[in-house]
Design an enzyme around this catalytic site. Structure first.
Site, short mmCIF file in Angstrom:
data_model
loop_
_atom_site.label_atom_id
_atom_site.label_comp_id
_atom_site.label_asym_id
_atom_site.label_seq_id
_atom_site.Cartn_x
_atom_site.Cartn_y
_atom_site.Cartn_z
N CYS A 68 0.82 -1.23 0.00
CA CYS A 68 0.00 0.00 0.00
C CYS A 68 0.85 1.28 0.00
O CYS A 68 0.32 2.36 -0.21
CB CYS A 68 -0.95 0.00 1.18
N HIS A 103 -2.87 7.23 2.46
CA HIS A 103 -3.38 5.94 1.98
C HIS A 103 -4.78 5.73 2.55
O HIS A 103 -5.03 5.93 3.74
CB HIS A 103 -2.44 4.82 2.45
N ASN A 113 -10.17 0.08 0.40
CA ASN A 113 -8.71 0.13 0.37
C ASN A 113 -8.22 -0.50 -0.94
O ASN A 113 -8.35 -1.71 -1.12
CB ASN A 113 -8.18 -0.63 1.59
O1 UT7 Z 1 -3.59 -1.11 3.67
C1 UT7 Z 1 -3.26 -1.84 4.79
C2 UT7 Z 1 -3.71 -1.22 5.92
N1 UT7 Z 1 -4.73 -1.95 6.64
C3 UT7 Z 1 -5.31 -1.26 7.57
O2 UT7 Z 1 -5.08 -0.10 7.73
C4 UT7 Z 1 -6.28 -1.98 8.49
C5 UT7 Z 1 -6.08 -1.47 9.86
N2 UT7 Z 1 -6.96 -2.10 10.82
C6 UT7 Z 1 -8.28 -1.79 10.88
O3 UT7 Z 1 -8.75 -0.95 10.13
C7 UT7 Z 1 -9.11 -2.47 11.92
O4 UT7 Z 1 -8.28 -3.24 12.76
C8 UT7 Z 1 -10.19 -3.38 11.30
C9 UT7 Z 1 -11.25 -2.53 10.65
C10 UT7 Z 1 -9.59 -4.32 10.26
C11 UT7 Z 1 -10.86 -4.24 12.37
O5 UT7 Z 1 -11.35 -3.43 13.41
P1 UT7 Z 1 -11.14 -3.86 14.92
O6 UT7 Z 1 -11.81 -2.85 15.74
O7 UT7 Z 1 -9.66 -4.05 15.12
O8 UT7 Z 1 -11.95 -5.21 14.99
P2 UT7 Z 1 -11.48 -6.65 15.46
O9 UT7 Z 1 -10.66 -7.31 14.40
O10 UT7 Z 1 -10.90 -6.54 16.83
O11 UT7 Z 1 -12.87 -7.42 15.55
C12 UT7 Z 1 -13.87 -7.02 16.50
C13 UT7 Z 1 -15.07 -7.92 16.33
C14 UT7 Z 1 -14.73 -9.41 16.37
O12 UT7 Z 1 -15.78 -10.08 17.03
P3 UT7 Z 1 -15.58 -10.58 18.56
O13 UT7 Z 1 -14.40 -11.50 18.51
O14 UT7 Z 1 -15.32 -9.33 19.36
O15 UT7 Z 1 -16.88 -11.23 18.86
C15 UT7 Z 1 -14.75 -9.82 14.91
O16 UT7 Z 1 -15.10 -11.18 14.73
O17 UT7 Z 1 -15.69 -7.69 15.06
C16 UT7 Z 1 -15.86 -8.94 14.37
N3 UT7 Z 1 -15.73 -8.69 12.94
C17 UT7 Z 1 -16.77 -8.40 12.13
N4 UT7 Z 1 -18.09 -8.25 12.38
C18 UT7 Z 1 -18.89 -7.92 11.34
C19 UT7 Z 1 -14.60 -8.70 12.19
N5 UT7 Z 1 -14.88 -8.39 10.92
C20 UT7 Z 1 -16.22 -8.20 10.86
C21 UT7 Z 1 -17.11 -7.85 9.82
N6 UT7 Z 1 -18.41 -7.72 10.10
N7 UT7 Z 1 -16.68 -7.62 8.55
#
Ligand code: UT7
Length: 320
Positions: free
Chosen positions: A114, A247, A277
């Site tokens: 990226c 980005h 993204n």
């Molecule tokens: O270009 C490369 C750069 N990439 C990035 O910049 C990504 C950076 N990271 C992020 O933007 C965030 O970490 C994410 C958006 C990817 C994820 O957000 P988060 O607040 O870190 O969520 P998490 O992974 O901790 O997941 C929280 C909850 C989980 O459920 P439990 O375990 O708390 O019950 C996941 O299973 O959200 C759940 N979850 C979803 N729920 C509905 C994960 N993905 C989804 C989804 N829809 N798509």
């Protein structure tokens, strides 16, 4: 003194927007509100069967050439940033060169995920400043949807496909004022596609693996640091910036970077809501969007920032 200057921008998006609700309708276990709250993404474009990075890159390049009033024959360097090349080799840049109907000058790819566009722009700037080349097409092009596991809701909702391009030309006046490229290879495991072709077989995983929370924290820190660094290099204060184009991964990362620089959010160019993204394509796509809708104007100060797998990051400060 030779500088390099952006004299044209272009972009290409495949097909119609695919909304969060469309993803739900396709059977992905997610909701529009989860995606919006965590990322700010409403829609993305997904390439249809047979659409490649080189095709999208060539479309974006043609528009950048048209905007600059130049022909492909005027170009003497093509650099493509991509993590989703058409083939193992030749480079996507060579395929773009062929599609544009030109030959004879260097064309090569840059792999910095990226951060790729900011890496490619910085390399092109150094070619032009050295006096060896005068007109470079710098392209970010991706069909990232092909390396996403559509059964993994943690990653599949985040990414989209597209391409953006700039024509960079030798100029007596700046141009690119300051650039900085960084990498920390010890962090390679937080964002990777850990697979490869070996002896006729695919080994490992062909899909994006991401520790979202680790990427988030590192991205916020390094984007803040590199922004301060290029501003200092150029001798500019943050409030002299007209536009910040980071980005486009997550609206919360963009907002954190603006906050770190005490910039009002209105100075952020945001396209992540419409494009998701798009990896190396995200920064030139956002730049072209803001040029074409009249926000980014000649003479303004614009900061471009990349961050992604490697771990890599970088920034370029330019006067349009
Ligand atoms: O270009 C490369 C750069 N990439 C990035 O910049 C990504 C950076 N990271 C992020 O933007 C965030 O970490 C994410 C958006 C990817 C994820 O957000 P988060 O607040 O870190 O969520 P998490 O992974 O901790 O997941 C929280 C909850 C989980 O459920 P439990 O375990 O708390 O019950 C996941 O299973 O959200 C759940 N979850 C979803 N729920 C509905 C994960 N993905 C989804 C989804 N829809 N798509």
């Amino acid at each position: 003194m030779i500088y390099s200057k952006v004299v044209g921008t272009g972009s290409a998006l495949p097909g119609e927007p695919v909304t969060n609700d469309d993803l739900v309708a396709r059977g992905i276990d997610t909701t529009d509100s989860w995606i919006m709250e965590r990322t700010g993404i409403r829609a993305r474009h997904l390439a249809g069967e047979g659409v490649t990075s080189s095709q999208l890159g060539a479309q974006a390049a043609r528009k950048a050439l048209e905007a600059a009033g130049c022909a492909a024959a005027d170009v003497d360097l093509i650099i493509v940033a991509t993590s989703t090349p058409d083939q193992v080799f030749p480079s996507t840049a060579c395929l773009v060169q062929s599609a544009l109907g030109v030959s004879g000058f260097p064309a090569f790819d840059v792999q910095a995920v990226c951060s790729g566009f900011v890496y490619a722009l910085t390399i092109a700037d150094k070619f032009i400043r050295s006096g060896s080349h005068r007109r470079a097409l710098v392209i970010g092009a991706e069909v990232f949807s092909r390396i996403i596991d559509w059964n993994d809701r943690r990653t599949c909702v985040l990414f989209g496909d597209g391409a953006g391009a700039v024509l960079l030309e030798a100029s007596d006046s700046p141009g690119l004022l300051a650039t900085s490229l960084r990498a920390d290879g010890s962090q390679h495991e937080i964002l990777e596609v850990p697979g490869n072709i070996r002896n006729g077989h695919f080994e490992g995983s062909p899909f994006v693996h991401m520790d979202g929370s680790a990427v988030f924290k590192l991205a916020v820190r390094v984007l803040g640091e590199v922004a301060v660094e290029v501003l200092e290099q150029a001798g500019l204060a943050p409030d002299q910036l007209d536009w910040l184009i980071p980005h486009q991964a997550n609206i919360r990362i963009l907002q954190a970077t603006a906050k770190r620089l005490h910039l009002p959010f209105e100075k952020l160019v945001v396209t992540v809501d419409r494009h998701g993204n798009t990896s190396a394509a995200s920064v030139p796509l956002a730049l072209d969007t803001a040029v074409r809708d009249g926000r980014v104007k000649p003479g303004q100060y614009v900061m471009l920032q990349g961050v992604g797998g490697g771990f890599t990051w970088g920034a370029a400060l330019l006067r349009m």
